[in-house]
Design a protein around this motif. Structure first.
Motif, PDB file in Angstrom:
ATOM      1  N   LEU A  74       7.204  26.607   6.634  1.00 24.60           N
ATOM      2  CA  LEU A  74       8.462  26.409   6.213  1.00 24.60           C
ATOM      3  C   LEU A  74       9.007  25.073   6.218  1.00 24.60           C
ATOM      4  N   GLY A  75       8.828  24.613   7.489  1.00 20.42           N
ATOM      5  CA  GLY A  75       9.280  23.423   8.020  1.00 20.42           C
ATOM      6  C   GLY A  75       8.572  22.125   7.127  1.00 20.42           C
ATOM      7  N   LEU A  76       7.069  22.588   7.086  1.00 20.52           N
ATOM      8  CA  LEU A  76       6.332  21.396   6.206  1.00 20.52           C
ATOM      9  C   LEU A  76       6.914  21.342   4.741  1.00 20.52           C
ATOM     10  N   VAL A  77       7.172  22.573   4.316  1.00 23.46           N
ATOM     11  CA  VAL A  77       7.692  22.719   2.786  1.00 23.46           C
ATOM     12  C   VAL A  77       9.194  22.077   2.821  1.00 23.46           C
ATOM     13  N   ALA A  78       9.908  22.344   3.683  1.00 23.19           N
ATOM     14  CA  ALA A  78      11.378  21.496   3.662  1.00 23.19           C
ATOM     15  C   ALA A  78      11.311  19.936   3.804  1.00 23.19           C
ATOM     16  N   ALA A  79      10.152  19.721   4.810  1.00 17.53           N
ATOM     17  CA  ALA A  79      10.295  18.394   4.984  1.00 17.53           C
ATOM     18  C   ALA A  79       9.626  17.587   3.671  1.00 17.53           C
ATOM     19  N   GLY A  80       8.503  18.274   3.011  1.00 19.80           N
ATOM     20  CA  GLY A  80       8.249  17.477   2.025  1.00 19.80           C
ATOM     21  C   GLY A  80       9.183  17.419   0.819  1.00 19.80           C
ATOM     22  N   GLY A  81      10.052  18.732   0.512  1.00 22.68           N
ATOM     23  CA  GLY A  81      11.021  18.478  -0.360  1.00 22.68           C
ATOM     24  C   GLY A  81      12.037  17.272   0.006  1.00 22.68           C
ATOM     25  N   LEU A  82      12.453  17.316   1.120  1.00 21.27           N
ATOM     26  CA  LEU A  82      13.496  16.240   1.535  1.00 21.27           C
ATOM     27  C   LEU A  82      12.863  14.893   1.318  1.00 21.27           C
ATOM     28  N   ILE A  83      11.741  14.612   1.671  1.00 15.05           N
ATOM     29  CA  ILE A  83      11.015  13.321   1.452  1.00 15.05           C
ATOM     30  C   ILE A  83      10.991  12.900   0.014  1.00 15.05           C
ATOM     31  N   ARG A 115      13.191  10.034  -1.515  1.00 13.29           N
ATOM     32  CA  ARG A 115      12.207   9.087  -2.198  1.00 13.29           C
ATOM     33  C   ARG A 115      12.595   8.480  -3.918  1.00 13.29           C
ATOM     34  N   TYR A 116      12.765   9.571  -4.380  1.00 15.14           N
ATOM     35  CA  TYR A 116      13.167   9.525  -5.907  1.00 15.14           C
ATOM     36  C   TYR A 116      14.736   9.618  -6.245  1.00 15.14           C
ATOM     37  N   ALA A 117      15.627   9.332  -5.312  1.00 14.23           N
ATOM     38  CA  ALA A 117      17.019   9.522  -5.357  1.00 14.23           C
ATOM     39  C   ALA A 117      17.156   8.128  -6.104  1.00 14.23           C
ATOM     40  N   PRO A 118      18.261   8.089  -7.012  1.00 15.07           N
ATOM     41  CA  PRO A 118      18.692   6.905  -7.936  1.00 15.07           C
ATOM     42  C   PRO A 118      18.926   5.532  -6.796  1.00 15.07           C
TER      43      PRO A 118
END
Length: 313
Positions: free
Chosen positions: A10-19, A23-26
Motif C-alpha cells: 500500500l505504501g508503494l502504491v501511495a508513493a507511486g500515485g503521489l509521484i 510530476r504531472y501537476a500544472p
C-alpha cells in the motif's frame, strides 16, 4: 499475507500515485508550443462527429484521453530506446492501414503496461503463496512483463505482415490470370485492373483498387502502382508490378507475361509446401525418438530387469 507486506504494498502504491500527481501537476508540467499559441489562434469549430468516422481505433482514443501525458512520454521513451522507426514505418505500410508510428508506439506502451500489470500479479501471487516478498524476484517479473509487452507488440506486427504477405501470394495467381484474360479480351491494363478489382476480393485486389483510386484522384497510375510494389517485400509481386508498368508505359504484350508469372508463383507455392512437409516430417521424429522409443525400450527391458532383480535376491 502478513500485515507488514500489505503495508509495504500500500505504501508503494501511495508513493507511486503521489509521484505521478506531483510530476504531472500544472506547475511542473512543461508548456507545449501548441498551448502557447492556442490563445492567439482562432480555430475553426470542429465538425460534428456524426459527419465522419474516427480515424483511430477506439482503444487509442480512450487511452490518450485518460492517460494523455503519461502515454505520450512513454511513447517517446519507447521510441528513444527501441528505435527502428524506418522498419516500423515499412511494416505499417505493408499492412496498408492508417496507423502511424506514434499510434504504434502508444500501443506498445499499452502492451507494456499490461505486461507490467501481469508481472505485478504473478509476483503478488507468488509472494502470497510463499508468505514473504522477494524484492529481486518481483522486480525481475515486473521488468520482464514490461519488456515482454513492448517487444511482444513489435513481434505481433511482424506476424501480421507475414500473414498478409501469405494472403497476397495465395491470391496472386488468380488475380494475374484474371488480368491476363481481361487483357487478352482487348481491354487496356487500366480497364483490366478496374474490372478485376470490381469482380474479386482479397488483399491483392484491395491493393490494386487503392492504387487505381489514387490514380483517379490525380496521381499517375505508374506512380500509384510503384507505391504498391514499394510497400511489399515480395519479389513475385514486385515483378508483377514491373510488368504492368512496362506494359502501360511501352505498350508491350502483357497476357503471356502475367500467365508466366502466375505459373511461377504456383510452382513456388508447391516448393514451399514440399519444404514445409519436410520440416514437419523432421518435427514428427521428436515425439517418436523422445517419447515412443523410450517407452518401447522400457517395455522390452522391464521384464528382464525384474527377473534379474528377483534372481539377485
Amino acid at each position: 499475507m502478513s500485515p507488514g507486506l500489505t503495508g509495504m504494498l500500500l505504501g508503494l502504491v501511495a508513493a507511486g500515485g503521489l509521484i505521478l500527481a506531483v510530476r504531472y501537476a500544472p506547475p511542473f508540467r512543461a508548456v507545449r508550443l501548441v498551448d502557447r499559441l492556442a490563445p492567439y489562434v482562432h480555430d475553426t469549430p470542429p465538425p460534428s462527429r456524426l459527419l465522419g468516422t474516427p480515424t483511430e481505433p477506439g482503444l487509442l482514443v480512450a487511452v490518450r484521453r485518460v492517460f494523455g501525458p503519461v502515454i505520450g512520454d512513454g511513447a517517446r521513451l519507447v521510441d528513444r530506446f527501441v528505435g527502428g522507426r524506418a522498419a516500423v514505418r515499412r511494416r505499417l505500410d505493408a499492412l496498408a492501414g492508417d496507423m502511424t508510428v506514434e499510434d504504434f508506439r502508444v500501443e506498445q506502451v499499452v502492451w507494456g503496461g499490461l505486461g507490467l500489470l501481469g508481472g505485478v500479479v504473478v509476483s503478488g501471487v507468488g509472494s502470497a503463496a510463499a508468505g514473504s516478498l522477494n524484492v529481486l524476484s518481483a522486480g525481475l517479473f515486473c521488468v520482464a512483463g514490461l519488456v515482454g509487452g513492448v517487444l511482444g507488440r513489435d513481434w505481433w506486427l511482424t506476424q501480421q505482415v507475414n500473414r498478409r504477405e501469405e494472403l497476397l501470394l495465395a491470391e496472386f495467381p488468380v488475380v494475374a490470370e484474371l488480368l491476363a484474360l481481361a487483357v487478352t479480351a482487348g481491354e487496356s491494363p487500366t480497364a483490366a485492373i478496374a474490372r478485376v478489382t470490381r469482380l474479386s476480393g482479397g488483399e491483392l485486389a484491395r491493393e490494386l483498387g487503392s492504387a487505381l483510386g489514387r490514380a483517379r484522384a490525380g496521381i499517375p497510375l505508374t506512380e500509384a502502382l510503384q507505391q504498391v510494389a514499394d510497400r511489399t517485400s515480395l519479389d513475385p509481386l514486385a515483378r508483377f508490378i514491373d510488368g504492368l508498368l512496362v506494359a502501360i508505359e511501352r505498350g508491350t504484350p502483357l497476357a503471356e507475361v502475367l500467365r508466366a508469372q502466375a505459373a511461377d508463383v504456383r510452382e513456388a507455392g508447391k516448393r514451399r509446401l514440399l519444404e514445409a512437409g519436410g520440416r514437419k516430417e523432421i518435427a514428427m521424429m521428436v515425439p517418436v525418438v523422445f517419447l515412443v522409443l523410450p517407452v518401447t525400450v522400457l517395455f522390452a527391458l522391464f521384464p528382464g530387469l525384474i527377473s534379474i532383480v528377483s534372481l539377485a535376491q
